[in-house]
Design a protein around this motif. Sequence first.
Motif, PDB file in Angstrom:
ATOM      1  N   LEU A 100     -28.945  23.999  16.796  1.00  0.00           N
ATOM      2  CA  LEU A 100     -27.963  24.654  15.960  1.00  0.00           C
ATOM      3  C   LEU A 100     -28.425  26.060  15.978  1.00  0.00           C
ATOM      4  N   THR A 101     -27.216  27.001  16.183  1.00  0.00           N
ATOM      5  CA  THR A 101     -27.588  28.397  15.868  1.00  0.00           C
ATOM      6  C   THR A 101     -26.596  28.772  14.790  1.00  0.00           C
ATOM      7  N   VAL A 102     -27.342  29.460  13.891  1.00  0.00           N
ATOM      8  CA  VAL A 102     -26.508  29.712  12.717  1.00  0.00           C
ATOM      9  C   VAL A 102     -26.568  31.182  12.383  1.00  0.00           C
ATOM     10  N   GLN A 103     -25.549  31.954  12.111  1.00  0.00           N
ATOM     11  CA  GLN A 103     -25.775  33.239  12.052  1.00  0.00           C
ATOM     12  C   GLN A 103     -25.302  33.651  10.623  1.00  0.00           C
ATOM     13  N   ALA A 104     -26.293  34.466  10.182  1.00  0.00           N
ATOM     14  CA  ALA A 104     -26.118  35.044   8.754  1.00  0.00           C
ATOM     15  C   ALA A 104     -25.577  36.524   8.794  1.00  0.00           C
ATOM     16  N   ASP A 105     -25.136  36.784   7.303  1.00  0.00           N
ATOM     17  CA  ASP A 105     -24.541  37.980   7.278  1.00  0.00           C
ATOM     18  C   ASP A 105     -25.683  39.272   7.346  1.00  0.00           C
ATOM     19  N   SER A 106     -26.908  38.989   6.810  1.00  0.00           N
ATOM     20  CA  SER A 106     -27.807  40.116   7.059  1.00  0.00           C
ATOM     21  C   SER A 106     -28.929  39.448   7.566  1.00  0.00           C
ATOM     22  N   THR A 107     -30.038  40.210   7.993  1.00  0.00           N
ATOM     23  CA  THR A 107     -31.336  39.734   8.490  1.00  0.00           C
ATOM     24  C   THR A 107     -32.227  39.115   7.206  1.00  0.00           C
ATOM     25  N   ALA A 108     -31.944  39.601   6.111  1.00  0.00           N
ATOM     26  CA  ALA A 108     -32.654  38.980   4.770  1.00  0.00           C
ATOM     27  C   ALA A 108     -32.120  37.522   4.514  1.00  0.00           C
ATOM     28  N   TRP A 109     -31.021  37.177   4.768  1.00  0.00           N
ATOM     29  CA  TRP A 109     -30.347  35.837   4.548  1.00  0.00           C
ATOM     30  C   TRP A 109     -31.059  35.000   5.742  1.00  0.00           C
ATOM     31  N   ALA A 110     -31.142  35.831   7.076  1.00  0.00           N
ATOM     32  CA  ALA A 110     -31.750  34.767   8.064  1.00  0.00           C
ATOM     33  C   ALA A 110     -33.007  34.636   7.926  1.00  0.00           C
ATOM     34  N   LYS A 111     -33.979  35.437   7.375  1.00  0.00           N
ATOM     35  CA  LYS A 111     -35.344  35.275   7.093  1.00  0.00           C
ATOM     36  C   LYS A 111     -35.507  34.172   5.979  1.00  0.00           C
ATOM     37  N   GLN A 112     -34.749  34.359   4.751  1.00  0.00           N
ATOM     38  CA  GLN A 112     -34.681  33.184   3.965  1.00  0.00           C
ATOM     39  C   GLN A 112     -34.412  31.998   4.259  1.00  0.00           C
ATOM     40  N   LEU A 113     -33.427  31.607   5.187  1.00  0.00           N
ATOM     41  CA  LEU A 113     -33.033  30.449   5.778  1.00  0.00           C
ATOM     42  C   LEU A 113     -34.275  30.020   6.783  1.00  0.00           C
ATOM     43  N   GLN A 114     -34.834  30.987   7.386  1.00  0.00           N
ATOM     44  CA  GLN A 114     -36.275  30.163   8.320  1.00  0.00           C
ATOM     45  C   GLN A 114     -37.045  29.583   7.553  1.00  0.00           C
ATOM     46  N   LEU A 115     -37.015  30.075   6.338  1.00  0.00           N
ATOM     47  CA  LEU A 115     -38.064  29.369   5.245  1.00  0.00           C
ATOM     48  C   LEU A 115     -37.744  28.168   4.509  1.00  0.00           C
ATOM     49  N   MET A 116     -36.265  28.026   4.881  1.00  0.00           N
ATOM     50  CA  MET A 116     -35.540  26.699   3.972  1.00  0.00           C
ATOM     51  C   MET A 116     -35.027  25.770   5.277  1.00  0.00           C
ATOM     52  N   ARG A 117     -35.824  26.283   6.678  1.00  0.00           N
ATOM     53  CA  ARG A 117     -35.310  25.356   7.626  1.00  0.00           C
ATOM     54  C   ARG A 117     -35.720  23.795   7.644  1.00  0.00           C
ATOM     55  N   ALA A 118     -36.728  23.374   7.100  1.00  0.00           N
ATOM     56  CA  ALA A 118     -37.064  22.119   7.249  1.00  0.00           C
ATOM     57  C   ALA A 118     -35.917  21.242   6.162  1.00  0.00           C
ATOM     58  N   GLN A 119     -35.679  22.039   5.045  1.00  0.00           N
ATOM     59  CA  GLN A 119     -34.674  21.136   4.128  1.00  0.00           C
ATOM     60  C   GLN A 119     -33.460  21.081   4.605  1.00  0.00           C
ATOM     61  N   ILE A 120     -32.797  22.191   5.355  1.00  0.00           N
ATOM     62  CA  ILE A 120     -31.561  22.240   5.931  1.00  0.00           C
ATOM     63  C   ILE A 120     -31.616  21.219   7.010  1.00  0.00           C
ATOM     64  N   LEU A 121     -32.611  20.963   7.985  1.00  0.00           N
ATOM     65  CA  LEU A 121     -32.665  20.332   9.249  1.00  0.00           C
ATOM     66  C   LEU A 121     -32.649  18.798   8.705  1.00  0.00           C
ATOM     67  N   SER A 122     -33.280  18.476   7.615  1.00  0.00           N
ATOM     68  CA  SER A 122     -33.315  17.129   7.364  1.00  0.00           C
ATOM     69  C   SER A 122     -32.109  16.656   6.536  1.00  0.00           C
ATOM     70  N   GLU A 123     -31.528  17.452   5.941  1.00  0.00           N
ATOM     71  CA  GLU A 123     -30.107  17.279   5.461  1.00  0.00           C
ATOM     72  C   GLU A 123     -28.973  16.987   6.580  1.00  0.00           C
ATOM     73  N   ILE A 124     -29.289  17.851   7.628  1.00  0.00           N
ATOM     74  CA  ILE A 124     -28.262  17.550   8.883  1.00  0.00           C
ATOM     75  C   ILE A 124     -28.635  16.086   9.471  1.00  0.00           C
ATOM     76  N   VAL A 125     -30.030  15.744   9.606  1.00  0.00           N
ATOM     77  CA  VAL A 125     -30.284  14.725  10.174  1.00  0.00           C
ATOM     78  C   VAL A 125     -29.611  13.433   9.270  1.00  0.00           C
ATOM     79  N   ARG A 126     -29.882  13.644   8.226  1.00  0.00           N
ATOM     80  CA  ARG A 126     -29.388  12.420   7.084  1.00  0.00           C
ATOM     81  C   ARG A 126     -28.064  12.328   7.150  1.00  0.00           C
ATOM     82  N   ARG A 127     -27.216  13.347   7.195  1.00  0.00           N
ATOM     83  CA  ARG A 127     -25.633  13.241   7.277  1.00  0.00           C
ATOM     84  C   ARG A 127     -24.887  13.031   8.384  1.00  0.00           C
ATOM     85  N   PHE A 128     -25.621  13.611   9.577  1.00  0.00           N
ATOM     86  CA  PHE A 128     -24.997  13.624  10.744  1.00  0.00           C
ATOM     87  C   PHE A 128     -26.179  12.945  11.956  1.00  0.00           C
ATOM     88  N   PRO A 129     -26.602  11.909  11.887  1.00  0.00           N
ATOM     89  CA  PRO A 129     -27.657  11.707  12.884  1.00  0.00           C
ATOM     90  C   PRO A 129     -27.004  11.621  14.483  1.00  0.00           C
TER      91      PRO A 129
END
Length: 163
Positions: A100-129
């Motif tokens: 899944l490719t997600v585009q952010a408004d700024s590079t700062a948001w993209a970097k912050q979301l890279q740190l939250m990658r595991a949390q977002i991925l686990s939520e996606i897998v839980r809701r939409f296996p």
Amino acid sequence: MSDEAELPESMATYLRLRGLEPSPYRRKRRQRRSADSDENVPFTAGRDPHGVGDVLADLTRTAGWNSALAREDLVRTWDDVAGEETAKHTRPVALDAGMLTVQADSTAWAKQLQLMRAQILSEIVRRFPEAGVDSIRFIGPDVPSWKWGPRAIQGRGPRDTYG
């Protein structure tokens, strides 16, 4: 007329074809069909009504649409999956081969979301296996490219601009 032995064969055939006198074979078929067939009898097994949701779930499962619908639901409910504040600054742009490719408004948001990658991925897998998302890639905003467009010049271009 009820006794076919006294009628000639051609007359008996004519009467049978006109429907005036039933065939002995037809009588046997009707009796056999009514005795074996319970498909029109109410209150038998398999005749219970089904809800629309159950019918649609069976249809999508048998047609193989579950994964495509799960991907569409993921994009449609991105603000619930990622959170409201995060969804204001991001949007999913592609889903290819489990990434899944997600585009952010700024590079700062993209970097912050890279740190939250595991949390977002686990939520996606839980809701939409069924969506088949294995990994997430966060990219920054699109910047204009000077190599493409109506005024781009083919070749290397100028190399020594300050000297």
